[in-house]
Design an enzyme around this catalytic site. Structure first.
Site, mmCIF file in Angstrom:
data_model
loop_
_atom_site.group_PDB
_atom_site.id
_atom_site.type_symbol
_atom_site.label_atom_id
_atom_site.label_comp_id
_atom_site.label_asym_id
_atom_site.label_seq_id
_atom_site.Cartn_x
_atom_site.Cartn_y
_atom_site.Cartn_z
ATOM 1 N N ASN A 251 0.823 -0.978 -0.048
ATOM 2 C CA ASN A 251 -0.100 -0.243 0.163
ATOM 3 C C ASN A 251 0.772 1.295 0.005
ATOM 4 O OD1 ASN A 251 -2.537 1.142 2.224
ATOM 5 N ND2 ASN A 251 -2.386 1.510 0.160
ATOM 6 N N CYS B 280 -5.204 6.098 8.170
ATOM 7 C CA CYS B 280 -4.748 5.050 7.177
ATOM 8 C C CYS B 280 -3.661 4.114 7.983
ATOM 9 C CB CYS B 280 -4.082 5.732 5.842
ATOM 10 S SG CYS B 280 -3.206 4.587 5.045
ATOM 11 N N ASN C 116 -15.365 1.722 2.700
ATOM 12 C CA ASN C 116 -14.470 0.831 2.033
ATOM 13 C C ASN C 116 -15.026 -0.734 2.244
ATOM 14 O OD1 ASN C 116 -11.651 2.543 2.093
ATOM 15 N ND2 ASN C 116 -12.395 2.500 4.140
ATOM 16 N N GLU D 35 -10.709 0.213 -1.571
ATOM 17 C CA GLU D 35 -10.891 1.187 -0.845
ATOM 18 C C GLU D 35 -11.704 2.482 -1.417
ATOM 19 O OE1 GLU D 35 -7.315 2.477 1.869
ATOM 20 O OE2 GLU D 35 -6.131 0.821 0.839
ATOM 21 N N ARG D 36 -12.259 3.029 -0.592
ATOM 22 C CA ARG D 36 -13.002 4.268 -1.183
ATOM 23 C C ARG D 36 -11.959 5.378 -1.473
ATOM 24 N NH1 ARG D 36 -15.336 7.688 4.376
ATOM 25 N NH2 ARG D 36 -13.348 7.537 5.092
ATOM 26 N N CYS E 266 -4.583 -2.507 3.473
ATOM 27 C CA CYS E 266 -5.272 -1.740 4.230
ATOM 28 C C CYS E 266 -5.185 -2.129 5.760
ATOM 29 C CB CYS E 266 -6.713 -1.465 3.665
ATOM 30 S SG CYS E 266 -7.706 -0.287 4.672
ATOM 31 N N GLY E 267 -4.474 -1.080 6.424
ATOM 32 C CA GLY E 267 -4.457 -1.219 7.905
ATOM 33 C C GLY E 267 -5.537 -1.296 8.802
ATOM 34 N N THR E 268 -6.298 0.037 8.454
ATOM 35 C CA THR E 268 -7.704 -0.208 9.240
ATOM 36 C C THR E 268 -8.601 -1.162 8.869
ATOM 37 O OG1 THR E 268 -8.676 1.532 7.480
ATOM 38 C CG2 THR E 268 -7.510 2.352 9.475
#
Length: 303
Positions: free
Chosen positions: A11, A73, A197, A215-216, A224-226
């Protein structure tokens, strides 16, 4: 404008550090579109601006490929933490970074030369109420394995916010799902007034899951960490994981370790990697070409 390009499990972000020198170009929304373009810019999943903060040790702002600003993020946080500690802006661990979504605490593990190898991030408590996602419906209810129809097909979603909103769905094989088709449709649904997302998850066993994400504002990304945190929360809420165990999340770009502690906080541990340092040419951001949103496939997806 000097930049550092980094990635967290694939990412990737182009990072501008304004702690010492402010950039002479302040339209970050347009800059993100130009810089992220692989043909006319540098190529990335977005840009990050590092600056000073009145409420934390540092601040970071994240702008997606389409120019929209993200609230948080997880992969970007690890990249910024590595820059700040490696370059001696941060000299103690833990330290804090302000994001649009929250102030986040980070701890670093260093090698014998004092360079950061791993970053552990306190992502805070997951938000489940629909008014915190945000999501249409009873604002004080939650969406756990809740059915919704998109394009004539019904999808069962568990919705979680980890600073960023995520709709999580469980599947038998994450590689068999046409994420490029369902992702943009769900992202832009009226069900989610601030977009969302879209994550798909396969639970392998009590300590491992596979995860892919749309991801939006950016489309399909390597990590994507979150989202990885949201996936662990969603699987736990659906009685698929043991909350007391650390979970390995397998993403296309690599692995993250996620834990949900007894105090309700989500902890995420992983690496961040330098790609290159450079200088953005003036012609790029003064005369650069910006993709027209109307022609962007991310805006026109159909199931």
């Amino acid at each position: 404008m000097l930049f550092t390009k980094m990635h967290g499990l694939g990412n990737s972000y182009v990072i501008f550090n304004q702690l010492e020198t402010e950039m002479d170009y302040q339209d970050y929304n347009q800059l993100a579109q130009i810089v992220s373009d692989v043909n006319f810019g540098i190529g990335s999943d977005g840009i990050i601006i590092i600056g000073s903060s009145d409420i934390a040790d540092f601040q970071m702002r994240i702008f997606n490929v389409d120019g929209s600003e993200a609230r948080n993020c997880g992969n970007g946080l690890r990249c910024v933490a590595k820059i700040l500690f490696d370059q001696k802006y941060a000299t103690t661990s833990p330290f804090t970074i302000e994001t649009l979504g929250a102030v986040v605490s980070l701890e670093v593990d260093v090698d014998h030369e004092k360079y950061v190898q791993y970053v552990t991030v306190d992502m805070g408590e997951p938000k489940l109420l629909k008014n915190r996602i945000p999501m249409q419906g009873d604002p004080f209810s939650v969406a756990i394995n809740e059915p919704h129809s998109f394009g004539g097909d019904v999808y069962y979603m568990t919705c979680v916010s980890i600073g960023n909103p995520h709709a999580i769905m469980f599947v038998d094989d994450v590689n068999e799902v046409p994420l490029d088709k369902i992702g943009p449709v769900i992202e832009h649904s009226d069900l989610f007034p601030e977009r969302i997302n879209v994550g798909i998850v396969h639970v392998k066993n009590s300590q491992e899951i596979d995860y892919r994400v749309w991801e939006r504002g950016s489309g399909i990304t390597m990590a994507c960490g979150t989202g990885a945190c949201a996936a662990v929360v969603a699987a736990t809420l659906n009685d698929m994981l043991d909350r007391h165990l650390p979970i390995t999340v397998h993403l296309p770009g690599g692995d993250l370790t996620v834990s949900w502690d007894e105090h309700g906080h989500i902890w995420k541990r992983g690496k961040a990697t330098y790609i290159c340092h450079g200088e953005l040419g003036r012609d790029t951001y003064i005369n650069g070409s910006v993709i027209d949103e109307g022609n962007d496939f991310r805006q026109k997806g159909r199931i």
